[in-house]
Enzyme design. Structure first.
Site, PDB file in Angstrom:
ATOM      1  CG  ASP A 168       6.067  60.969  18.762  1.00 25.19           C
ATOM      2  OD1 ASP A 168       4.921  60.499  18.814  1.00 25.19           O
ATOM      3  OD2 ASP A 168       6.660  61.230  17.695  1.00 25.19           O
TER       4      ASP A 168
ATOM      5  CB  ALA B 159      -2.618  62.565  18.177  1.00 26.00           C
TER       6      ALA B 159
ATOM      7  CG  HIS C 133      -1.159  61.232  23.540  1.00 22.59           C
ATOM      8  ND1 HIS C 133      -2.105  62.183  23.822  1.00 22.59           N
ATOM      9  CD2 HIS C 133      -0.231  61.855  22.774  1.00 22.59           C
ATOM     10  CE1 HIS C 133      -1.774  63.326  23.261  1.00 22.59           C
ATOM     11  NE2 HIS C 133      -0.643  63.151  22.611  1.00 22.59           N
TER      12      HIS C 133
ATOM     13  NE  ARG D 168       7.736  58.265  18.544  1.00 24.58           N
ATOM     14  CZ  ARG D 168       7.250  57.724  19.655  1.00 24.58           C
ATOM     15  NH1 ARG D 168       8.059  57.457  20.665  1.00 24.58           N
ATOM     16  NH2 ARG D 168       5.968  57.441  19.757  1.00 24.58           N
TER      17      ARG D 168
ATOM     18  CE  LYS E  47      10.852  57.732  26.373  1.00 25.32           C
ATOM     19  NZ  LYS E  47      10.442  57.193  25.064  1.00 25.32           N
ATOM     20  CG  LEU E  48      16.280  62.881  33.843  1.00 25.52           C
ATOM     21  CD1 LEU E  48      16.916  63.969  32.961  1.00 25.52           C
ATOM     22  CD2 LEU E  48      16.087  63.408  35.266  1.00 25.52           C
TER      23      LEU E  48
ATOM     24  N   GLY F 133       9.682  63.286  34.378  1.00 27.57           N
ATOM     25  CA  GLY F 133       9.332  61.884  34.174  1.00 27.57           C
ATOM     26  C   GLY F 133      10.554  60.992  34.266  1.00 27.57           C
TER      27      GLY F 133
END
Length: 421
Positions: free
Chosen positions: A12, A38, A40, A301, A327-328, A410
């Site tokens: 993930d 999976a 995405h 999660r 995901k910064l 990202g």
């Protein structure tokens, strides 16, 4: 020439987005292992696409796509996912193929997956119950069914009945399954599958000989690898670089880039140790701000701080040439950030690496390094220099600790929210 994209944590991480971006000039996108366990998500031109079994390269209308020999295929899910993409306007004709050596996931496998999880009780793995583990088990025990055998009706039916009989003896009345019903449904699937199933070995060989750009889309991640992950809380295939070569018959000397995808914090689903997990308001904030819900299962999660012990361990296995930090932007509003840089054994001795013994892992003390948060938006930043100084320092520390350059960052879900360095 091939580029490989692999998850560097517990999955993930956002691999699909990078694959989507890189597919713009790719001729062949391939899945090498796993199945429809999976998940995405790709946002392209304002449309959200969810991928489970199919390669994400289908979003690019000029890219061919292959489900490789190491993948296990649930045929109804294959057709269902294909139909969903078509309903969203994607033209997939002549662009998706399945290796004739890939194994078939039956509904029978999915039922067994659920029964085996019940058997484990409180020690259950937390699988997606998609039948992936039982299918790989029948593959390893040489009783499974390959895609090529679907087209030999007599062989197919005999093997499926034998599988059902064996599982029936094990589970008795707990297994509510009609083998003849699944056999009947495959009479229809058999004809529908003919245009998709190919011998993938010459396909890959031809692509390599013509110097086509090949992109390999890893599923799951290295910490779920059957050999190197937190066993037994893992998936049932080799999710690292080794699975790429066995699952696709790819020439290792043709691989030019191995990109490890790392989320700017850590998440995992299912059971098993998670040293940096935050069962507090930090974990809740990461979960909510990061929209941390499984694409495949819808499960929340588990969330925690970035664990560089995990990332460095995974780099030692997969030998990344580049990292993609994703995901910064989810960290934009945190006043303080913490990063795991070491584990201490319960005896007080520092551990040299990520331990194999889960009893030890469950009791380690985590050493953290603290960073000041940048507390301003990174969303939409187009270059590294546009990021706040504290964000750049966070990235630089990751590079230095792991020993691999961060080449992609990202800063949002869309294609455009990706910094290339």
């Amino acid at each position: 020439m091939a580029t490989v994209v692999i998850g560097a944590q517990w999955g993930d991480e956002g691999k699909g987005k990078l694959v989507d971006v890189l597919c713009a000039d790719t001729q062949l996108c391939a899945r090498c292992q796993g199945g429809n366990n999976a998940g995405h998500t790709i946002v392209a031109n304002g449309t959200t696409y969810d991928f489970h079994l199919l390669p994400s390269g289908l979003v690019n209308p000029r890219c061919r796509n292959l489900i490789g020999s190491g993948v296990v295929v649930h045929v109804p899910s294959f057709f269902s996912e294909l139909d969903q993409l078509r309903q969203k306007g994607l033209t997939t004709d002549g662009r998706i193929f399945i290796s004739d050596r890939a194994h078939v996931v039956f509904d029978l496998h999915q039922l067994i997956d659920g029964l085996e999880e019940v058997e484990l009780g409180g020690a259950n793995i937390g699988t997606t119950r998609k039948g992936i583990g039982p299918c790989y088990s029948t593959k390893a025990s040489r009783s499974g069914v390959r895609m090529a055998e679907v087209f030999d009706e007599a062989v197919f039916e005999k093997k499926l009945r034998t599988l059902a009989d064996g599982f029936g003896k094990r589970f008795g009345e707990l297994l509510q399954y009609d083998v003849e019903d699944e056999i009947r449904r495959f009479k229809t699937y058999r004809e529908q599958l003919r245009e998709f199933v190919v011998d993938a070995v010459p396909l890959i060989t031809s692509a390599q000989e013509s110097n086509s750009k090949i992109l390999v889309e890893g599923a799951n991640a290295i910490m779920l690898d059957l050999d190197y992950g937190t066993y037994p809380y893992v998936t049932s295939s080799n999710t690292g670089i080794g699975g790429v070569f066995t699952g696709l018959a790819l020439n290792p000397f043709k691989v030019t880039d191995i990109i490890g995808v790392v989320k700017a914090y850590t998440t995992r689903v299912g059971g098993g140790p998670f040293p940096t997990e935050q069962l507090n308001e930090i974990g809740t904030k990461l979960q909510e701000d990061g929209r941390e819900y499984g694409v495949t299962t819808g499960r929340r999660r588990r969330c925690g701080w970035l664990d560089l012990v995990v990332v460095k361990y995974s780099a030692g296995i997969n030998h990344y040439t580049t990292l993609n930090l994703t995901k910064l932007d989810i960290l934009d509003t945190f006043p303080t950030l913490r990063v795991a840089i070491g584990y201490t054994h319960p005896s007080g001795e520092p551990l040299a690496s990520f331990p194999a013994d889960l009893a030890v892992l469950d009791k380690v003390s985590v050493q953290y390094k603290e960073f000041p948060g940048w507390q301003e938006s990174t969303t939409g930043a187009r270059s590294f220099d546009e990021l706040p100084v504290a964000a750049r320092e966070y990235v630089a520390f990751i590079e230095g600790f792991v020993g691999v350059r961060v080449g992609f960052i990202g800063t949002g879900p869309g294609r455009e929210s990706l910094i290339r360095r």
